[in-house]
Design an enzyme around this catalytic site. Structure first.
Site, PDB file in Angstrom:
ATOM      1  N   LYS A 159       0.769  -1.079   0.084  1.00 55.94           N
ATOM      2  CA  LYS A 159       0.077   0.083   0.010  1.00 55.94           C
ATOM      3  C   LYS A 159       0.723   1.350  -0.263  1.00 55.94           C
ATOM      4  O   LYS A 159       0.409   2.254  -0.692  1.00 55.94           O
ATOM      5  CB  LYS A 159      -1.149   0.097   1.247  1.00 55.94           C
ATOM      6  CG  LYS A 159      -1.968  -1.092   1.133  1.00 55.94           C
ATOM      7  CD  LYS A 159      -2.822  -1.430   2.336  1.00 55.94           C
ATOM      8  CE  LYS A 159      -3.732  -2.680   1.871  1.00 55.94           C
ATOM      9  NZ  LYS A 159      -4.580  -3.086   3.085  1.00 55.94           N
TER      10      LYS A 159
ATOM     11  N   GLN B  70      -5.097  -1.748   9.149  1.00 55.11           N
ATOM     12  CA  GLN B  70      -5.036  -3.142   8.540  1.00 55.11           C
ATOM     13  C   GLN B  70      -5.519  -4.235   9.481  1.00 55.11           C
ATOM     14  O   GLN B  70      -5.101  -4.490  10.759  1.00 55.11           O
ATOM     15  CB  GLN B  70      -3.183  -3.476   8.392  1.00 55.11           C
ATOM     16  CG  GLN B  70      -2.998  -4.570   7.821  1.00 55.11           C
ATOM     17  CD  GLN B  70      -3.540  -4.794   6.296  1.00 55.11           C
ATOM     18  OE1 GLN B  70      -3.527  -3.591   5.566  1.00 55.11           O
ATOM     19  NE2 GLN B  70      -4.210  -5.859   5.916  1.00 55.11           N
TER      20      GLN B  70
ATOM     21  N   ASP C 111     -11.392   2.231   3.250  1.00 60.43           N
ATOM     22  CA  ASP C 111     -11.905   0.574   3.015  1.00 60.43           C
ATOM     23  C   ASP C 111     -13.250   0.473   2.758  1.00 60.43           C
ATOM     24  O   ASP C 111     -13.591  -0.868   2.398  1.00 60.43           O
ATOM     25  CB  ASP C 111     -11.199  -0.050   4.306  1.00 60.43           C
ATOM     26  CG  ASP C 111     -10.006  -0.745   4.151  1.00 60.43           C
ATOM     27  OD1 ASP C 111      -9.733  -1.370   3.023  1.00 60.43           O
ATOM     28  OD2 ASP C 111      -9.520  -1.189   5.068  1.00 60.43           O
TER      29      ASP C 111
END
Ligand code: NAD
Length: 283
Positions: free
Chosen positions: A53, A97, A120
Site C-alpha cells: 500500500k 490493517q 476501506d
C-alpha cells in the site's frame, strides 16, 4: 479456452488515472493527498500488504503515513491515534490493517474512523450507503472485481451472477454491486446445499471463499466469466485461488489468474478511494 483477465494491466490503468488526477489537484489546488496506514503487531502477511500500500501511494504521488504499533498496544491507545488522524487535515484516508490482535475489538475500531476518511468502506455508514446505492466509497476488493468484469466488455444487466462467500468485506458488498448493475444475484455460503448446480447456472461467477480449488471446471457454465478472489497458500508455498484454474479455463470465456487477478485491483481501488476522499473533503 478462456481469455485471461490481466489484473496487473487493469490496475496499472486505474493507478495511472488516479496519479493524473492527483497531479492536477497538487498543481492547481496545492493539495497533497495523504493516506494513513495503521498496523498493530507483526503479522507477516499484514506487513506485506502494508508495504504494498505504501509503494502504491508513492507510485500515484500520495503521501503515506505509516503507524506501526506494537502488538501490546491497547484498544484505547489505538482509538486515541484514530481520533488524532480523524482531525488531521493532512490525512485524507485512514486504513487500519486487519486482522487486529485479539485484545482489540475490530468493530469498535472501524466505527471510530471518520466515515469521510474510511477508504476501506467498512464503517457502518458507508456499508449502509452501499445498500442504498449512494456511495462515496466502494469496498476495494468488490470494486476491483467490477472493474475486471467491465474490462471484458461483459454486460451485467440481466445476467445470472453467483457470488460464493458472504463476508462483510467481499461477498455481501460484491453481491450488492452486481445487483446495482441489474444482475440476478445468488449468494452461496458454507451452508449452501447444491453449490455445483447453482454455479452451473452462473454467467458471472465470483468465488470469495478461501478454499484452494473448491470450484472445478465441471461446476462452470460454458462461456462464463469467472473471477477468483480467493488467496490460499498451498503447502509448497505457492499461492492459489478458490478456482481450479486449469479445468475452469477450459469452460470459461474469461478468467482471472491467482496471483495477478483480483489482488492488484484491491490496492488500485484503495488509491481511487483515497483520491475520492480528498476530493470530497475539499467540498
Ligand atoms: P471469510 O472467511 O470472511 O468468508 C468466507 C466465506 O466463504 C464465508 O461467507 C463462508 O460462508 C463461505 N464458505 C466457506 N466454505 C464454503 C464452502 N465450502 N462453500 C461455499 N461457501 C463457503 O473470507 P473473506 O474475507 O471474504 O475472503 C475470502 C477469500 O478472498 C480469502 O481467500 C481471502 O484471502 C481472499 N481475499 C482476497 C482479496 C484480494 O485482494 N485478492 C481481498 C480480500 C479477501
Amino acid at each position: 479456452m478462456a481469455k485471461i483477465i490481466d489484473g496487473k494491466a487493469v490496475s496499472a490503468s486505474v493507478k495511472e488515472e488516479v496519479a493524473a488526477e492527483a497531479a492536477v489537484l497538487k498543481e492547481e489546488k496545492g493539495i497533497n493527498i495523504g493516506l494513513a496506514v495503521v498496523i498493530v503487531g507483526n503479522d507477516p502477511a499484514s506487513r506485506v500488504y502494508v508495504n504494498n500500500k505504501k509503494k502504491a501511494c508513492e507510485a500515484v504521488g500520495f503521501r503515506s503515513f505509516e503507524y506501526a504499533l506494537d502488538e501490546s498496544t491497547t484498544q484505547e491507545q489505538l482509538l486515541d491515534l484514530i481520533d488524532v488522524l480523524n482531525r488531521d487535515d493532512h490525512v485524507n484516508g485512514i486504513l487500519v490493517q486487519l486482522p487486529l490482535p485479539a485484545h482489540i475489538d475490530e468493530k469498535t475500531v472501524i466505527n471510530a474512523i471518520s466515515p469521510e476518511k474510511d477508504v476501506d468502506a467498512f464503517h457502518p455508514v458507508n456499508v449502509g450507503k452501499i445498500m442504498i446505492g449512494e456511495y462515496a466509497f466502494l469496498p476495494c476488493t468488490p470494486a476491483g472485481v467490477m472493474k475486471l468484469i467491465e474490462s471484458t466488455g461483459t454486460e451485467i444487466s440481466g445476467k445470472q451472477c453467483v457470488v460464493i462467500g458472504r463476508s462483510n468485506i467481499v461477498g455481501k458488498p460484491m453481491a450488492m454491486l452486481l445487483l446495482h448493475k441489474s444482475g440476478t444475484v445468488t449468494i452461496c455460503h458454507s451452508k449452501t446445499k447444491n453449490l455445483k448446480e447453482i454455479c452451473l447456472g452462473a454467467d458471472i461467477l465470483v468465488a470469495a471463499v478461501g478454499r484452494a480449488n473448491l470450484i472445478t471446471g465441471d461446476m462452470i457454465k460454458e462461456g462464463a466469466v469467472v473471477i477468483d478472489v480467493g488467496m490460499n497458500r498451498l503447502e509448497n508455498g505457492k499461492l492459489c485461488g478458490d478456482v481450479e484454474f486449469e479445468s475452469a479455463s477450459q469452460k470459461a470465456s474469461y478468467i482471472t489468474p491467482v496471483p495477478g487477478g483480483v489482488g492488484p485491483m484491491t490496492i488500485a481501488m484503495l488509491m481511487r478511494n483515497t483520491l475520492t476522499a480528498a476530493k470530497n473533503q475539499m467540498k
